[in-house]
Design a protein around this motif. Structure first.
Motif, PDB file in Angstrom:
ATOM      1  N   GLY A 163       0.533  -3.743   5.051  1.00  0.00           N
ATOM      2  CA  GLY A 163       1.704  -3.527   4.865  1.00  0.00           C
ATOM      3  C   GLY A 163       2.518  -3.866   5.758  1.00  0.00           C
ATOM      4  N   THR A 182      -9.141  -4.184   3.102  1.00  0.00           N
ATOM      5  CA  THR A 182      -8.793  -4.503   1.682  1.00  0.00           C
ATOM      6  C   THR A 182     -10.244  -4.519   0.651  1.00  0.00           C
ATOM      7  OG1 THR A 182      -7.333  -6.413   2.379  1.00  0.00           O
ATOM      8  CG2 THR A 182      -8.390  -6.767   0.326  1.00  0.00           C
ATOM      9  N   SER A 216      -2.108  -0.699  -4.626  1.00  0.00           N
ATOM     10  CA  SER A 216      -2.386  -1.754  -3.648  1.00  0.00           C
ATOM     11  C   SER A 216      -3.874  -2.231  -3.688  1.00  0.00           C
ATOM     12  CB  SER A 216      -1.740  -1.245  -2.425  1.00  0.00           C
ATOM     13  OG  SER A 216      -3.135  -0.461  -1.698  1.00  0.00           O
ATOM     14  N   THR A 234       0.952  -3.752  -9.345  1.00  0.00           N
ATOM     15  CA  THR A 234       0.020  -4.156  -8.408  1.00  0.00           C
ATOM     16  C   THR A 234       0.838  -4.895  -6.854  1.00  0.00           C
ATOM     17  OG1 THR A 234      -0.267  -6.041  -9.737  1.00  0.00           O
ATOM     18  CG2 THR A 234      -1.933  -4.345 -10.094  1.00  0.00           C
ATOM     19  N   ASP A 235       0.967  -3.873  -6.076  1.00  0.00           N
ATOM     20  CA  ASP A 235       1.738  -4.256  -4.909  1.00  0.00           C
ATOM     21  C   ASP A 235       0.807  -5.123  -3.843  1.00  0.00           C
ATOM     22  OD1 ASP A 235       3.680  -4.491  -3.294  1.00  0.00           O
ATOM     23  OD2 ASP A 235       4.206  -2.417  -3.087  1.00  0.00           O
ATOM     24  N   PHE A 236       1.178  -5.498  -2.851  1.00  0.00           N
ATOM     25  CA  PHE A 236       0.424  -6.095  -1.731  1.00  0.00           C
ATOM     26  C   PHE A 236      -0.578  -7.006  -2.339  1.00  0.00           C
ATOM     27  CE2 PHE A 236       2.037  -2.380  -0.105  1.00  0.00           C
ATOM     28  CZ  PHE A 236       2.734  -2.520   1.043  1.00  0.00           C
ATOM     29  N   ASN A 278       3.228 -11.839   3.238  1.00  0.00           N
ATOM     30  CA  ASN A 278       3.915 -10.500   2.987  1.00  0.00           C
ATOM     31  C   ASN A 278       5.359 -11.099   3.505  1.00  0.00           C
ATOM     32  OD1 ASN A 278       5.033  -8.086   2.807  1.00  0.00           O
ATOM     33  ND2 ASN A 278       3.834  -7.095   4.080  1.00  0.00           N
TER      34      ASN A 278
END
Length: 725
Positions: free
Chosen positions: A338, A347, A305, A376-378, A146
Motif C-alpha cells: 500500500g 503477496t 487485497s 479487489t483492491d491493490f 500504485n
C-alpha cells in the motif's frame, strides 16, 4: 484465408474479414491493408533502434535485424531467421483478429518492433489513463503501478488504438515501453518489451469501434453483471466503519429518499487478513446485518487485497503452507504494501493451485453468508526479483498478478451471481466485471482530481473495460460541496456510482443543496439501470464500452480529437454527457452530427456544433439523441418499465436490446408515421414523450392520450405516432 505470391511479395487475403496483409521477407517489410488495399500500418524503415523494424538488445547493445539469413514460407505463415544475433520471426494471421508478428531472440534482455507513424495520427487505449486520451508524443511505460496521475496507472494494457483505423496488441506479461510518435522519433511508433520475445497483433478496423470489437473478442469480454451492480453504491471511511455505521447508512438513505443498491464495507472488516471472518468486535452480528441489508434491497460487497500483513496468525499459517511469494532463498518476500511506509507483508502467490483453493474456500464461505461481491483492491506491488510457485520471477508476474488475483475471486463470485470491482489490471483482466479508478484527490485538479477520472473512464472503456466507476468526491481528503456535487453528477452517468473516500462521503453531511443534488443524481443513476443493462449487453456482444469517447465514435471529425472534448462522452448509445469538471456555471460542448435534446429542458442542438450551455451547480449537461427511446426503471414499480422517447424536429431511427429480452425499436413506418415497437416480457410499459405535446399516438387503431403525461400500455406493443412539422 489464403496466401499468394506477387513477385517477391507474399499477400495474405482475409476476404471475409475485409482486410489483407503484404509481406516481403527479404526486404523485411510487412503492411496491414484495409478492404480497398490502402495501407493502415506498416513496419518502419530505419536501420537502428528505435526506428529499426525489428531489434534485439543483447548485453546492453541494440542489434537491428536487417535482411534475414533464411526465409521459409509455410501454408499459412512466413518464418524468418537470423544467425547473428540469433533470432526468429514468425508472421501468421487469424482472419478474426489480424496479422501477428512474433519475435524470439534467445539471450536478449529486450526486443522491439517499430511501425511508421503518420503526421496526424493519434493513439488511444493503453489501459486506464489519467493524463489524457490521446497519447501521441508520449513514452508510455506499461507496468502496473500504485498510482493514478500523470502516466502512472493501476491498469495499463498493451493495446494501442490508432485514429487511422488499426490497433496494436502486444501479447506479453512483461514490461512494455510504447514510444508513440515521441518527439525524438516523431515518424515512428516503437514497442519495446523487456525479455527475449514479443508477439504483436496488427488489428484492422476499418473503424476504431471495429478495432475494439476485434481486440476484445481476442482478449476476452466480461459477462453482464447483475442489475444491482448498476445501482448506487455507498461506502464509509474504513477507519470508522462498523456494523452500526452500515445500518445507519441504510436508515439515513431511506430517510432522505436516496436509492441504494450496494453497501460496500472497506478495509479492516476482518479481525486479521485474511482469515475470511468478520471482526466480531466491530460486526457482532454479521448474519443479522446482511439480512437487514437484504430486506432493504441492498447487496453487500466486501473489500479485499492480495497481500497479507506480516505478524498475524493467518500470515504465519499462509507462510507455513507455501501460499506466499518468496525471495531467492525461498522465504516469504517481505515488501512494502500500500501507501504506508511501515506497512510490510507479502503477496499471496496466485500461481500456486493450493493457495488459490485456500483463497476460494474463504471466498465461498463469505458468499454462502450472503455477500454478493468483492472490491479487489491493490495488486500493483510485486517485486521484480520475487519468486512464484510456477517458476517465474516477479519481472514476469508483476503485470500478471492482477489477472490471477481477480480470476481466482471471480470463479467463485460468478457461482453466486456476484461481481467484482478491481483496482489493478492487465490484458486478460477484461474478462471479469468490473473496475474502479482507485484513489483520486477530492478536487478539480486535472492531474489527479475529477477531470482525470473522466478521462480514465473513457480510456478504460476503449481498452476493453466497460464496467467502470470512480469514488464520488474523490478518495483523498474530504471534498467541498461543489466538488462533491459535480462528482455526483458525473457518477450518475458512469456505470458504477460509488460514494466512497477518506472522510465524510455521507450526502447528509453536506449542505441541504448538496444533499438535494446527490439525491437527484442517485435517482437518475437508479432510473438508468435498464438503459445501462442494454449498454452492457452491447458491450458483451460487440466490445463497445458503456462510456464511449468522442474520437472512438467520430474519428473523422477533427473536433472529436480536441483536448477539451475528452471531458465529454456518450453514455451508452444515445446519451451525450458533458459533466462539469471545474468551477463555473457554464460548459462548452461539442455536439456531434445529428440533433440532440436536453433531457431536462427539451432545448435542441443540431451538430456538428460547438457552443456553451448553461450549467448551474445542480445541472448535469445531458442530451439525448433525437429518436432515442431510453428504457428507465420506475421507482416503486418493479414490474413496469418506462420508455422515454426524445423527439426533435428530425428524429433518427434507434434500436436497443436488454439482457432480459426486451427490445425497443423506433423507426419510420408507413404514410409518414413512425413506429415504436416494444418486444419482451409481458408487463406494463409507460411511454413518455416529453416536450412534444403535438405527438399523436395510436395502437391497434385506437388513439392514446398525449397531453404531456404518460401512456401506459400492456406490452409487448406497437405504437404508431405522427406529429405536425
Amino acid at each position: 484465408m489464403s496466401w499468394s505470391s506477387a513477385g517477391e511479395t507474399i499477400i495474405y487475403e482475409a476476404s471475409d474479414a475485409g482486410w489483407s496483409a503484404a509481406l516481403d521477407g527479404e526486404a523485411l517489410a510487412a503492411a496491414l491493408r484495409d478492404a480497398e488495399g490502402s495501407t493502415l500500418v506498416r513496419l518502419a524503415d530505419g536501420q537502428s533502434y528505435p526506428v529499426a523494424p525489428l531489434a534485439a538488445r543483447i548485453d546492453g547493445i541494440w542489434h537491428a535485424l536487417d535482411q534475414p539469413d533464411g526465409a521459409t514460407r509455410g501454408e499459412d505463415r512466413l518464418e524468418l531467421a537470423w544467425n547473428a544475433p540469433r533470432a526468429t520471426v514468425i508472421i501468421d494471421a487469424d482472419p478474426a483478429v489480424g496479422l501477428r508478428i512474433s519475435l524470439a531472440a534467445p539471450g536478449a534482455d529486450a526486443v522491439a518492433i517499430a511501425f511508421a507513424a503518420a503526421p496526424e495520427e493519434r493513439f488511444y487505449g493503453l489501459g486506464e489513463r489519467f493524463n489524457k486520451l490521446d497519447q501521441r508524443g508520449e513514452m508510455v511505460e506499461l507496468w502496473v503501478k500504485n498510482g493514478a496521475s500523470g502516466l502512472n496507472t493501476y491498469k495499463p494494457v498493451p493495446f494501442v488504438a490508432s485514429s487511422r483505423g488499426y490497433g496494436l496488441a502486444v501479447d506479453t506479461s512483461r514490461r512494455v515501453f510504447a514510444a508513440l510518435a515521441h518527439p525524438t522519433t516523431p515518424d515512428v511508433t516503437t514497442l519495446t518489451v523487456e525479455g527475449d520475445a514479443l508477439a504483436v497483433w496488427l488489428i484492422p478496423g476499418p473503424t476504431p469501434a471495429d478495432v475494439v470489437s476485434r481486440y476484445t473478442a481476442w482478449v476476452g469480454r466480461p459477462p453482464i453483471p447483475p442489475a444491482w451492480f448498476f445501482r448506487p453504491w455507498k461506502s464509509r471511511d474504513w477507519r470508522v466503519e462498523d456494523q452500526q455505521t452500515v445500518l445507519e447508512d441504510i436508515a439515513r438513505q431511506r430517510e432522505h429518499g436516496i436509492p441504494c443498491g450496494v453497501k460496500l464495507i472497506d478495509a479492516t472488516w476482518e479481525k486479521e487478513g485474511h482469515d475470511f471472518a468478520f471482526d466480531r468486535a466491530k460486526y457482532p452480528d454479521p448474519e443479522g446485518m446482511i439480512r437487514a441489508l437484504r430486506e432493504a434491497g441492498v447487496e453487500l460487497v466486501l473489500w479485499f487485497s492480495p497481500s497479507m500483513t506480516a505478524g498475524s496468525a493467518a500470515y504465519d499459517e499462509a507462510a507455513r503452507r507455501g501460499f506466499l511469494i518468496t525471495d531467492a532463498e525461498g522465504q516469504p518476500y517481505l515488501h512494502r504494501l500500500g501507501n504506508e511506509p511501515g506497512w510490510e507483508g507479502t503477496t499471496i502467490d496466485f500461481s500456486n493451485p493450493e493457495a488459490v483453493a485456500w483463497w476460494q474456500a474463504g471466498i465461498r464461505r463469505l458468499m454462502g453468508m450472503g455477500v454478493r461481491g468483492f472490491k479487489t483492491d491493490f495488486g500493483e506491488q510485486v517485486p521484480e526479483d520475487a519468486r512464484f510457485a510456477n517458476g517465474k520471477t516477479g519481472a514476469e508476474m508483476h503485470n500478471l498478478l492482477p489477472v490471477l488475483y481477480n480470476a481466482a475471486t471471480w470463479e467463485v463470485a460468478k457461482e453466486f451471481d456476484g461481481a467484482l470491482l478491481a483496482r489493478s489490471a492487465w490484458a486478460g483482466s477484461q474478462r471479469y466485471p468490473g473496475i474502479w479508478a482507485g484513489d483520486q484527490s477530492a478536487d478539480f485538479s486535472p492531474w489527479g482530481g475529477l477531470p482525470s477520472a473522466i478521462v480514465a473512464g473513457q480510456s478504460a472503456g476503449w481498452s476493453g473495460f466497460p464496467y467502470w466507476g470512480s469514488d464520488v468526491g474523490g478518495y483523498f481528503n474530504p471534498p467541498d460541496d461543489e466538488v462533491f456535487s459535480r462528482w455526483a453528477e458525473f457518477g450518475a452517468v458512469s456505470p458504477v456510482m460509488e460514494a466512497h473516500g477518506l472522510g465524510p462521503r455521507e450526502p447528509w453531511a453536506f449542505s441541504p443543496q448538496t444533499l438535494d443534488i446527490y439525491r437527484r443524481y442517485a435517482r437518475l443513476h437508479d432510473q438508468l439501470v435498464p438503459y445501462s443493462l442494454a449498454a452492457a449487453r452491447a458491450a458483451r456482444e460487440t466490445g463497445l464500452p458503456i462510456m464511449r469517447a468522442m474520437p472512438l465514435l467520430y474519428p473523422e471529425h477533427d473536433a472529436a480529437h480536441e483536448d477539451w472534448v475528452q471531458y465529454q462522452y456518450l453514455y451508452g448509445p444515445a446519451l451525450l454527457a458533458a459533466p462539469v469538471y471545474s468551477w463555473g456555471k457554464q460548459r462548452q460542448v461539442w455536439f456531434p452530427p445529428g440533433e440532440w435534446v436536453d433531457v431536462d429542458t427539451g432545448e435542441r442542438y443540431t451538430g456538428p456544433l460547438v457552443t456553451r450551455v448553461p450549467a448551474p451547480i445542480e445541472k448535469l449537461p445531458l442530451y439525448a439523441k433525437s429518436g432515442a427511446a431510453v428504457p428507465l426503471a420506475i421507482e416503486g414499480e418493479a414490474e413496469a418499465l418506462e420508455i422515454r422517447l426524445f423527439l426533435g424536429e428530425t428524429p433518427e431511427a434507434s434500436s436497443l436490446q436488454m439482457p432480459d429480452g426486451t427490445a425497443i425499436d423506433f423507426a419510420p413506418g408507413e404514410g409518414g408515421q413512425w413506429r415504436l415497437r416494444i418486444a419482451g416480457p409481458p408487463r406494463p410499459y409507460r411511454v413518455r414523450v416529453p416536450f412534444r405535446g403535438d405527438v399523436e399516438l395510436h395502437t391497434g387503431g385506437e388513439a392514446l392520450p398525449n397531453e404531456g403525461g404518460d401512456v401506459v400500455v400492456d406490452g409487448p406493443a406497437t405504437i404508431e405516432m405522427g406529429w405536425s412539422r
